[in-house]
Design a protein around this motif. Sequence first.
Motif, PDB file in Angstrom:
ATOM      1  N   ALA A   1     -13.249  -7.686  -6.637  1.00 48.02           N
ATOM      2  CA  ALA A   1     -12.929  -8.693  -7.665  1.00 48.02           C
ATOM      3  C   ALA A   1     -12.730 -10.144  -6.577  1.00 48.02           C
ATOM      4  CB  ALA A   1     -11.466  -8.395  -8.530  1.00 48.02           C
ATOM      5  N   LEU A   2     -11.886  -9.884  -5.428  1.00 50.41           N
ATOM      6  CA  LEU A   2     -11.629 -10.918  -4.630  1.00 50.41           C
ATOM      7  C   LEU A   2     -12.956 -11.853  -3.897  1.00 50.41           C
ATOM      8  CD1 LEU A   2      -8.714  -9.406  -2.593  1.00 50.41           C
ATOM      9  CD2 LEU A   2      -8.651 -11.332  -4.203  1.00 50.41           C
TER      10      LEU A   2
ATOM     11  N   ILE B   1      -1.238   1.716  -6.536  1.00 55.73           N
ATOM     12  CA  ILE B   1      -0.863   1.110  -5.419  1.00 55.73           C
ATOM     13  C   ILE B   1       0.097   0.211  -5.773  1.00 55.73           C
ATOM     14  CG2 ILE B   1      -1.678  -0.485  -3.666  1.00 55.73           C
ATOM     15  CD1 ILE B   1      -4.522   0.403  -4.362  1.00 55.73           C
TER      16      ILE B   1
ATOM     17  N   LEU C   1      -8.405  -6.349   3.675  1.00 56.75           N
ATOM     18  CA  LEU C   1      -9.457  -6.888   2.781  1.00 56.75           C
ATOM     19  C   LEU C   1      -9.423  -8.279   2.399  1.00 56.75           C
ATOM     20  CD1 LEU C   1      -8.886  -3.363   0.538  1.00 56.75           C
ATOM     21  CD2 LEU C   1     -10.898  -4.158   2.115  1.00 56.75           C
ATOM     22  N   ARG C   2      -8.021  -8.555   2.149  1.00 56.85           N
ATOM     23  CA  ARG C   2      -7.686 -10.004   1.789  1.00 56.85           C
ATOM     24  C   ARG C   2      -8.306 -11.083   2.829  1.00 56.85           C
ATOM     25  NH1 ARG C   2      -4.526 -11.637  -2.199  1.00 56.85           N
ATOM     26  NH2 ARG C   2      -3.548 -13.326  -0.805  1.00 56.85           N
TER      27      ARG C   2
ATOM     28  N   GLN D   1     -12.270  -1.842  -6.036  1.00 53.82           N
ATOM     29  CA  GLN D   1     -12.427  -2.751  -7.255  1.00 53.82           C
ATOM     30  C   GLN D   1     -11.642  -4.122  -7.168  1.00 53.82           C
ATOM     31  OE1 GLN D   1     -14.799  -2.521  -9.167  1.00 53.82           O
ATOM     32  NE2 GLN D   1     -14.920  -0.817 -10.512  1.00 53.82           N
ATOM     33  N   SER D   2     -10.400  -4.061  -6.376  1.00 53.90           N
ATOM     34  CA  SER D   2      -9.710  -5.244  -6.327  1.00 53.90           C
ATOM     35  C   SER D   2     -10.491  -6.119  -5.091  1.00 53.90           C
ATOM     36  CB  SER D   2      -8.355  -4.645  -5.573  1.00 53.90           C
ATOM     37  OG  SER D   2      -7.770  -3.803  -6.291  1.00 53.90           O
ATOM     38  N   TYR D   3     -10.915  -5.433  -3.998  1.00 52.99           N
ATOM     39  CA  TYR D   3     -11.698  -6.228  -2.949  1.00 52.99           C
ATOM     40  C   TYR D   3     -12.944  -6.831  -3.804  1.00 52.99           C
ATOM     41  CZ  TYR D   3     -14.208  -6.714   1.094  1.00 52.99           C
ATOM     42  OH  TYR D   3     -14.911  -7.412   2.365  1.00 52.99           O
TER      43      TYR D   3
ATOM     44  N   PHE E   1       0.986  -1.313  -0.007  1.00 53.99           N
ATOM     45  CA  PHE E   1      -0.168   0.089  -0.072  1.00 53.99           C
ATOM     46  C   PHE E   1       0.835   1.274   0.035  1.00 53.99           C
ATOM     47  CE2 PHE E   1      -3.602   2.661   1.894  1.00 53.99           C
ATOM     48  CZ  PHE E   1      -4.273   2.683   0.640  1.00 53.99           C
TER      49      PHE E   1
ATOM     50  N   ALA F   1      -5.671  -3.119 -10.558  1.00 53.16           N
ATOM     51  CA  ALA F   1      -6.836  -2.344 -10.491  1.00 53.16           C
ATOM     52  C   ALA F   1      -6.222  -0.890 -10.595  1.00 53.16           C
ATOM     53  CB  ALA F   1      -7.647  -2.608  -9.511  1.00 53.16           C
ATOM     54  N   SER F   2      -5.410  -0.614 -10.044  1.00 54.53           N
ATOM     55  CA  SER F   2      -4.790   0.866  -9.649  1.00 54.53           C
ATOM     56  C   SER F   2      -3.720   1.242 -10.753  1.00 54.53           C
ATOM     57  CB  SER F   2      -4.190   1.000  -8.550  1.00 54.53           C
ATOM     58  OG  SER F   2      -2.914   0.188  -8.257  1.00 54.53           O
TER      59      SER F   2
ATOM     60  N   MET G   1      -3.747  -8.153  -7.393  1.00 51.26           N
ATOM     61  CA  MET G   1      -4.936  -7.620  -7.832  1.00 51.26           C
ATOM     62  C   MET G   1      -5.277  -6.146  -7.626  1.00 51.26           C
ATOM     63  SD  MET G   1      -7.803  -9.433  -8.585  1.00 51.26           S
ATOM     64  CE  MET G   1      -8.505 -10.645  -7.716  1.00 51.26           C
ATOM     65  N   PHE G   2      -4.515  -5.685  -6.384  1.00 51.81           N
ATOM     66  CA  PHE G   2      -4.568  -4.069  -6.569  1.00 51.81           C
ATOM     67  C   PHE G   2      -3.684  -3.627  -7.164  1.00 51.81           C
ATOM     68  CE2 PHE G   2      -5.412  -6.414  -2.170  1.00 51.81           C
ATOM     69  CZ  PHE G   2      -6.627  -5.594  -1.784  1.00 51.81           C
TER      70      PHE G   2
ATOM     71  N   MET H   1      -8.611   0.163  -4.908  1.00 53.35           N
ATOM     72  CA  MET H   1      -8.487  -0.763  -3.761  1.00 53.35           C
ATOM     73  C   MET H   1     -10.001  -1.318  -3.710  1.00 53.35           C
ATOM     74  SD  MET H   1      -7.242   0.297  -0.185  1.00 53.35           S
ATOM     75  CE  MET H   1      -8.809   0.797   0.885  1.00 53.35           C
TER      76      MET H   1
END
Lengths: 298, 790
Positions: free
Chosen positions: B730-731, A21, B686-687, B726-728, A13, A121-122, A117-118, B724
Motif C-alpha cells: 500500500a505504501l 501489529i 519497509l517505510r 499488504q501495508s508495504y 511491531f 492491514a493487520s 498503515m500496518f 505487513m
Amino acid sequence: MSVKGYLMQLQPFSVNDGDGIRTTIFLPGCPLRCKWCANPEGFQQAPLVGFYHRLCIGCGACAKACPQGIGIDLNQEREKCISCGACVEACPKGARKQLVSYADADQIIADAEKHSMFYQASGGGITFSGGEATSQLELLDYLSRRLYDMGFSLAIETCGWFDFDKVLPVLKRMDLIFMDLKHMDSQIHQKFTGVPNEKILENMKRLGETGAEIVIRIPVIEGVNATEENIRKSAMFVKEHLPKAKMELLPYHKFGFGKYEALGLPLPADEFATPAKERMERFFEILSDVGVERVEYR
Amino acid sequence: MSVTPRVEKIRQNYLNEKPHISCERARIWTESFKRTEGLPQQIRTAQAFYDACHELPVTIFEGELVVGASGEFRRCGILTPEYGWKWVDDEMDDFATRPQDPYDMTDEQREFCRKEIFPYWAGKSVEDTFLARASEETKKIGVDTGFLDTDSKWRGGIGEISPDYVDQLFPKGFGGIKKEAVERMEDLSETDPADMKKRDFYKSILLVCDGIIALANRYSQKAKEMAAVEADAVRKAELEEIAAVCAAVPENPPTSFREAIQFAWFVELGGIIAENPLALNVGRFDQFMYPYYKADEEAGKIDYDTALELVECLWLKYSEWVWVISSNTAGFFAGYTNFENLTVGGTKADGTNGINTISYMAIQATKEIKTHQPTLSCRIQPDCPAEFMEAVTELVSTGCGFPAIHSDRVGYQMLRNLGCDPEDAKDWNNCGCVVPHSRKTFEWTSSCNISFTAALEFALNEGKSRLTGKQVALPEKDPKTFTSYEEIKEAYFKQFSYMVKHGVISLITAQEINQKKAPRPFLSACNEFCLKNGADLVDGGAKYNIGPVFTGCGLAVTANCFAVIKKLVFEDKVTTLSELIDALNANWEGYEELRAKAQAVPKYGNDIDYVDSIAKELADYYYHDVTSYKDYYGHTFTTAFMGISNYLPTGKVLGATPDGRKATEPITEGVSPYTGSDTSSCLAALRSSAKMGHDIHAGGTLLNLRLNHDLVATPRGRANLGAMLQSYFALGGFHVQFNTVSNEVLKDAQAHPENYKDLLVRVAGYSTQFVNLSKSMQESIMARNAHESF
C-alpha cells in the motif's frame, strides 16, 4: 495544548499484546516492585540513563560530553547524574541509552501514527504498557483521547493498582484491557510485589463497567504462583466477577537482568523458574474446568 | 503430505549429481554453421537449432515422467560459443575448482573445444565482436571491473523472455505456428525488397518448428524402444504414455494437463538449446495450466496428487539444467541460478481474482522439492484471499527464501509506466528475479550493473580505484580540497553520469551486435507478435520493445556514506575531509574512534528522513540520467534496483567507504538496507524502502529482510506478516523476500553479532534485535526456538 510526561520507549511491531501489529507505549511509574521485574527503569517517573558496559569501547566521548563531570562508568557516580542525555548523544556505540525520557505527547502520537498503515492491514493498534501507564494519568488521558479520536484500536496492560473512578474514562476508550493477577493470597502478593492485592481485586471486579474486552493475565512463575490452588482460585474469581473475561497464562521466562546492570542496581534473587510444559498444560485444564475461556496472542 | 517415492528418487539423483559441461550442443552448432556459410544469419541460426534437435543425445532418466535434456548428463550445462568462447577458453581449466558455481569438465572435452570449436568462432562471436568494438576507455571502466558490468549481454545468450503460452503456444502448437508462417509467407512479394527479411524470418520459423517437433518425436521413439524391452509392467505403461505424449506435443495443442506439462518443458528445453538463456521465464503458470487441470479433473482423468507429481517432475527439470556462465557473471548471479521465473497468484487481466488450485500446487511443489528452480514469484493483490496469503507466508516460514512476494498493483503500474496497455499490464508476470514483465515484451531486463558506491569512490579518489590506484574514471581534484557537501555531491553525479554513459555505449553496441549476429528464431516462434509482424525479437517483432534495464547496486551504502560526510564533516565538524580520506586510505586502521562515529550516523532503513532523503535523491538522479538515453532501437533505457548477488562482486573491488564499511566488504542490493544497519524495526525498513518511489524504476526493485523463524511459526504470526506485506504494498513497495532463521544462525549471531545487527526476534510481547539482548536472554530465546520449531 499538548502535555508532557515520562516515556520508557515506543515499541513498534509488537505482536503479542492484542490483535494484529501494534505499537506499545511504555510509560514508567509502577507502584509495584515485583521481584522478577525485568524493567526496573519503569519504577520511577524520572528520566534515566543506562550504561551498557558490554558495548563500551572506552573512548571517553561520554565523559567529555557530561556537564556533571561523570566518567565512563556511570554507575560509579550515578548520584551525580541528572539524566540530561548528553552522553547518549555523544556515545558512538549506543552504550549509553536513554531508558526514560521526558517526552512530548504529540511527538509520541506522531511516532505511533507513522505505522497506521500496518495497524489497518493487520487489525492492530496501540497498546499502553509500563511501568504502569495509569500512574501518569494526565499523559495517558491525553494520549488515549487523541488516539481514540484518530480511530485507532487501543489496548492497555495494567497491574491493576490505581484509583478506579479516576481512570475509568481512560479505560472506556480501550478495546481491550489486560490486567495482571499475580496472586490470590494477599500476603504472598505483598511479599513478591510489595503491595497487597485487595485494591487490585476490587478494581478487577469493576472492569465490566468499561465495556472493553477483558483479559486477566497471570505471569506463571514457579516459586511464586504456579500452584494448582492459586490458578484455580484466580480462575474462579474471574469467573465469578467477570463472566465474559478471558484469561491468558504467560509462562515466566528468565530474560536476564541486563537493565539492572545498566542501572547499577543489585540483581534480583535468582529464585524464580519457568514452569514445565506439562505444568502449563495442567493449568490450562484448570481454566477449562472452571469454565474460563483461555486466550493467547501468539 | 510428502513427495512420492518416484519424485524423491529423481530428487536424490539430482542432488547427488554434479553439474557437467556437455559439448554436444556446441559441436553440432559449430558444424552446422560451417555448412551454412553465406546464408542469412537468421537461417543459419535456425538451421543450427534444427540440427541440434536432430542430433542431440536423447536420454530418458530413471523414473522420469517429464522428459528432455540438453545433453547427455542429468545436470547439464551447454556451451554457446557463438555468443562467447574466449571466457570459456580462459576459465574452463578452473571450471571444476572455482569457488562459485563449479562445473565438471574432462580434459578430452577441453581439448575438443580448443581444437574443434573455438577456432571457428574466433573473431566471429558476439564477445569477440564486442571486445573488438569497445573503446579502451569503456573497457577500463566497464569490462570485468565490478564497477560497471554488461557482460551477461555480450558473453552469453540474452534470455529474459516469457514465452506466450496463452495466445501462441498452447492454442497453436508448433504445428500451428508453422502453418501460420507458411500462410503468411504466401502473402509476401518475391520482388519487394522489404519482404526479403520477412521471408527469411518465416523460413527460420519453419526450421525451428520442425526442429522442436523432431526432438519431441525422437523422445517419443526412445520411450517406445525402452517400453519394448522394459520388464516392469508399471514402468512399461509409463514409457508408452511418454511416447504418446511426446508424439502429440509440442506439435499440437495440449489436450490434457499431462501434455501441457510436457509441452512447457519442451519450450524451456528449446530455449536452452537455442541460447543458454538467463531468465527464460515460465510466466503465469497457474493461469495457463489451470484450464487443463480443470478439464481433466472434471472428466475424472486426473486428481490433485497426480497433477502435483507431474508438477514436481517439472520442477526438477527446471532445476537440472545448468546455466553456464563466466566467473565474473557467476559472482553476480551466484548459485547456478538461471532464473526460470514462475509466477502464481494475483488478478486476471480483467481484474478478478486469478488464484486457483494450480497456484497452491506450485507453492506446495516448491515447498516439497526444495530446489533452486523454478524461481517462484507470487503476486499479491489488495484483496488477496487469506488462504493464499497463509500459503505464501507458510512457505516463507520454511526458511527456503521463496517465494519472491510482489505487489500486484505496483507491477501493473510499472508496466503501465513502460507503455503497456492496461489489459497486458494487468496480466504481468515476473521475469528473472524482480522484473515486471509481459509475454508480449522484448526487453533486456538485467543489462548493466552499475555501482553507486564506485561512483562515490571515484569522486573521492580523483577518478581512481582505491584498491588498485588505477585511473578508471574521470579525473577529479584532490578530495581533501572539497569545501562543501554540495561540491562532493556534484563530483559524485559527474562520475555517476560518466558510468551511465559508458553503460549506454556498451549496451547499444551489444544490441547492434546481437541484432546482426544473434537472431532468436526459436524464442520468436514463441511470440505471437513476431509471427504477425514477420520480424524476429532482435528486429523489434514483439508488441512491446522496452529499453535495457540498468541495475543499481549500493544505494543504501552510498546514501549512508553521504550522510556521514554531511553530518560529521560539514554539520557537526567532528572530523575533516582530510582525516576522513586518510581513514579510507588506511582502511579505517588506526581510526577506530572515527569509524565508530561514522557508524553511529543515521543509516538508511530506519525511517529516518535525514538519510532516506539522500537515498531518494541518488535514486531520482539515477532515474533521470538513465532515462535520458535511447537505446539502439530508439527506446528509453529503464532503471531498476535488483538484487541477484551483485552486492558481493561490486563490494570486492571497492576500498573502504565513509559509512564505516571496510575494503572489499559487500555493498548493498536493491533497495535493501546495509546488512545489520536497519536496527529500528522491520516496519521502519519497509517505510524507508517505500520512500524510493518504486513504480518509476520499472525494471523492478528488490528488498530482502531477515526474520526470526519464531515470528512466522504460528498462523497468527503469519497473518501479521501478511498484513505487513499488504501495508508495504500500500505504501508503494514492489517486492520483498524473507530469510527466516534457525538456531544455527542465532548461534552464529551470538558469535559474530556485528553481522547480525538487524536480526529480529520475538521476545515476549514484542520483537527486537537479537544482538541487543543479553547472553542469557539470547540463550532462552534459542531454547524456546528449539522447543517451538516444527
